[in-house]
Write an enzyme that holds these catalytic residues in place. Structure first.
Site, PDB file in Angstrom:
ATOM      1  N   CYS A  89       0.831  -1.205   0.000  1.00 37.68           N
ATOM      2  CA  CYS A  89       0.000   0.000   0.000  1.00 37.68           C
ATOM      3  C   CYS A  89       0.864   1.254   0.000  1.00 37.68           C
ATOM      4  O   CYS A  89       0.471   2.283  -0.555  1.00 37.68           O
ATOM      5  CB  CYS A  89      -0.950  -0.003   1.189  1.00 37.68           C
ATOM      6  SG  CYS A  89      -0.123   0.001   2.801  1.00 37.68           S
ATOM      7  N   HIS A 334      -1.662   1.473   7.511  1.00 32.71           N
ATOM      8  CA  HIS A 334      -2.077   1.347   6.119  1.00 32.71           C
ATOM      9  C   HIS A 334      -1.958   2.715   5.462  1.00 32.71           C
ATOM     10  O   HIS A 334      -2.273   3.739   6.071  1.00 32.71           O
ATOM     11  CB  HIS A 334      -3.522   0.848   6.053  1.00 32.71           C
ATOM     12  CG  HIS A 334      -4.072   0.779   4.663  1.00 32.71           C
ATOM     13  ND1 HIS A 334      -3.570  -0.081   3.705  1.00 32.71           N
ATOM     14  CD2 HIS A 334      -5.073   1.475   4.060  1.00 32.71           C
ATOM     15  CE1 HIS A 334      -4.253   0.079   2.579  1.00 32.71           C
ATOM     16  NE2 HIS A 334      -5.165   1.020   2.770  1.00 32.71           N
TER      17      HIS A 334
END
Length: 530
Positions: A89, A334
């Site tokens: 990510c 994230h």
């Protein structure tokens, strides 16, 4: 210590390159040392600025400014989402911010570089050109980033997004240079990448005893902001340019009066970049703790108060991308980003998911990296699209806007398809590895204390879903044929990140960035009395 390293540690504002040097500067410095300067120098502040400005054009122009496209080549609508191949990510969020950087995207779509590149393999500019072209010409689709984009950096686990961002920018800067020859730093500062992201700091020390002035000019590609005591980006910038008193044990050894004396040190922006990368220092090198406080950032930012020259009008920048880290520390989290398409609409780019977002939602994030572009640059690109002057991105009249990877590969050998290329990966890994890159960074900085952040698990009610991830249930269970990671993950059972679904937060893991401190290299100074 190598000169080519992106971060050399020490004082962050001087963390990219060594100091400007030239025969003119050497001569001026020698002349000042030979003569006794009056208390008030005949050289005005404007004269000193002009002297420094004249140094840069003397360097060999490796990427002349006229090479930058004058009109927009980007499609107006948002492009493709990026598939998360497991702990990637941070790669996807960084690539999306670069893809929607107007000057960089327009240059890539003009194919100026690939038409003259002779490296064929291991060229980051050619690899980025292929990626940006595919991403912008495949709206509504999900594409896989090329393995070559993170070769030598990705090690099968989540890394810091800002480190990868600057690793990529540095690789593109080096790709602008001819071959592998040693090039002086003033020439490096004329590359395409420095034209887009680069500017110059001025560090001025004024002796309070004889009023002698020492000016040092240093290039930058990004600006790191301490947010421990700041509630907004403007406050962090004000703290950055606030004069620092040097006295007592920290007294300044003046090169004019040749004695230790109290002095005042001021850091200002001497020249401004087309695109500003502002990094909010949220993580600690020692504990990995994160400052989870909200730091306000505006949609429009006036940088004039932080410039060396204060007698000009406003210098307005507009926000076009925000890189966000969701999580509690550098050990988990994230990454995703918000980008502004050419049409003016904001979108949340969360791996494969692309959703429309409001400006209110964009400005309410706990941002990690902010991307600003000069307002005049943004308006010029936007006007060319609104007037219907968008050129063909691939340079052929009948080329379809959604060019396939095979077509790009046939156009130029540098443009590799996203499939694995063992030779390219091997060479890229040999040229620059994460361990070697990080070895060049000093680790002696301290960072802010830890504060727990609450992570929201739902999208705002005003978000419109453009398209959902095709891999929302994870590749491990539903796509066994894609178990082999695109970015050369370990053969042992990897940890796969899943794209964030509506109402579901992606797995939080990995590590985040290290803060950048201040660089205290020796400086070549130009001494002037006032």
């Amino acid at each position: 210590m190598e000169e080519d390293s992106l971060y050399l540690g020490g004082e962050w504002q001087f963390n990219h390159f060594s100091k400007l040097t030239s025969s003119r500067l050497d001569a001026a410095f020698a002349e000042i040392q030979r003569t006794s300067l009056p208390e008030k120098s005949p050289l005005s502040c404007e004269t000193r600025v002009d002297l420094c400005d004249d140094l840069v054009p003397e360097a060999r122009q490796l990427a002349p400014r006229e090479k930058l496209p004058l009109s927009s080549r980007r499609p107006a609508a948002v492009g493709a989402g990026l598939q998360n191949m497991g702990n990637t990510c941070y790669v996807n969020a960084s690539l999306q911010c670069l893809t929607y950087t107007p000057p960089l995207a327009n240059y890539m779509l003009s194919r100026e570089h690939s038409q003259t590149c002779h490296r064929h393999k291991g060229c980051m500019l050619c690899t980025m050109q292929a990626h940006i072209t595919r991403a912008l010409h495949n709206p509504g689709h999900v594409i896989q980033p090329s393995q070559a984009l993170a070769a030598g950096f990705h090690r099968g686990k989540q890394e810091d997004a800002h480190e990868f961002l600057m690793f990529t920018v540095d690789a593109m800067k080096k790709a602008c240079l001819p071959g592998h020859k040693q090039v002086d730093h003033p020439s490096k500062d004329t590359t395409l990448i420095h034209q887009i992201f680069g500017g110059y700091w001025r560090s001025q020390i004024k002796c309070l005893h004889c009023h002698g002035i020492s000016d040092t000019f240093d290039p930058y590609l990004d600006i790191a902001l301490d947010i421990q005591a700041a509630q907004s980006v403007q406050q962090a910038l004000e703290q950055l340019v606030k004069p620092e008193e040097l006295n007592g044990e920290n007294a300044y050894h003046c090169g004019v009066c040749l004695q230790r004396a109290p002095a005042s040190k001021t850091l200002t922006l001497h020249t401004s970049a087309k695109v500003l990368i502002l990094v909010l220092k949220r993580f600690s090198d020692v504990t990995g703790n994160k400052i989870a406080k909200n730091v306000q950032y505006p949609e429009c930012l006036d940088m004039q108060p932080y410039m060396s020259q204060q007698n000009t009008g406003p210098l307005v920048y507009v926000l076009y991308a925000v890189l966000v880290h969701a999580g509690w520390s550098c050990h988990n989290g994230h990454y995703f980003s918000y980008v502004k398409a050419q049409e003016g609409q904001w979108y949340k780019m969360d791996d494969a998911e692309v959703t429309a977002a409001s400006i209110t939602s964009v400005l309410s994030q706990q941002a990690y990296v902010l991307f600003y572009i000069q307002k005049s640059e943004w308006e010029r690109h936007s006007e060319s699209v609104s007037r219907g002057r968008e050129p063909r991105a691939l340079g052929a009249e009948d080329t379809d806007r959604r060019a396939t990877q095979g077509e790009l590969k046939r156009d130029h050998p540098c443009l590799q398809a996203p499939e694995l290329d063992e030779h390219l990966v091997e060479r890229a890994t040999q040229e620059s590895t994460l361990d070697r890159w990080k070895f060049l960074q000093e680790q002696n900085k301290t960072k802010p204390e830890f504060n727990v952040r609450k992570v929201e698990g739902t999208l705002p009610p005003d978000v419109l879903v453009i398209h959902q991830s095709k891999y929302k249930c994870g590749m491990k269970n539903h796509h066994p044929e894609q178990q082999s990671s695109l970015l050369n993950l370990s053969s042992s059972t990897p940890t796969h990140q899943e794209s964030m679904n509506t109402g579901t937060l992606a797995s939080l893991r990995g590590r985040a960035r290290r803060s950048k401190g201040k660089n205290k290299h020796s400086k070549r100074a130009l001494l002037v009395c006032q």
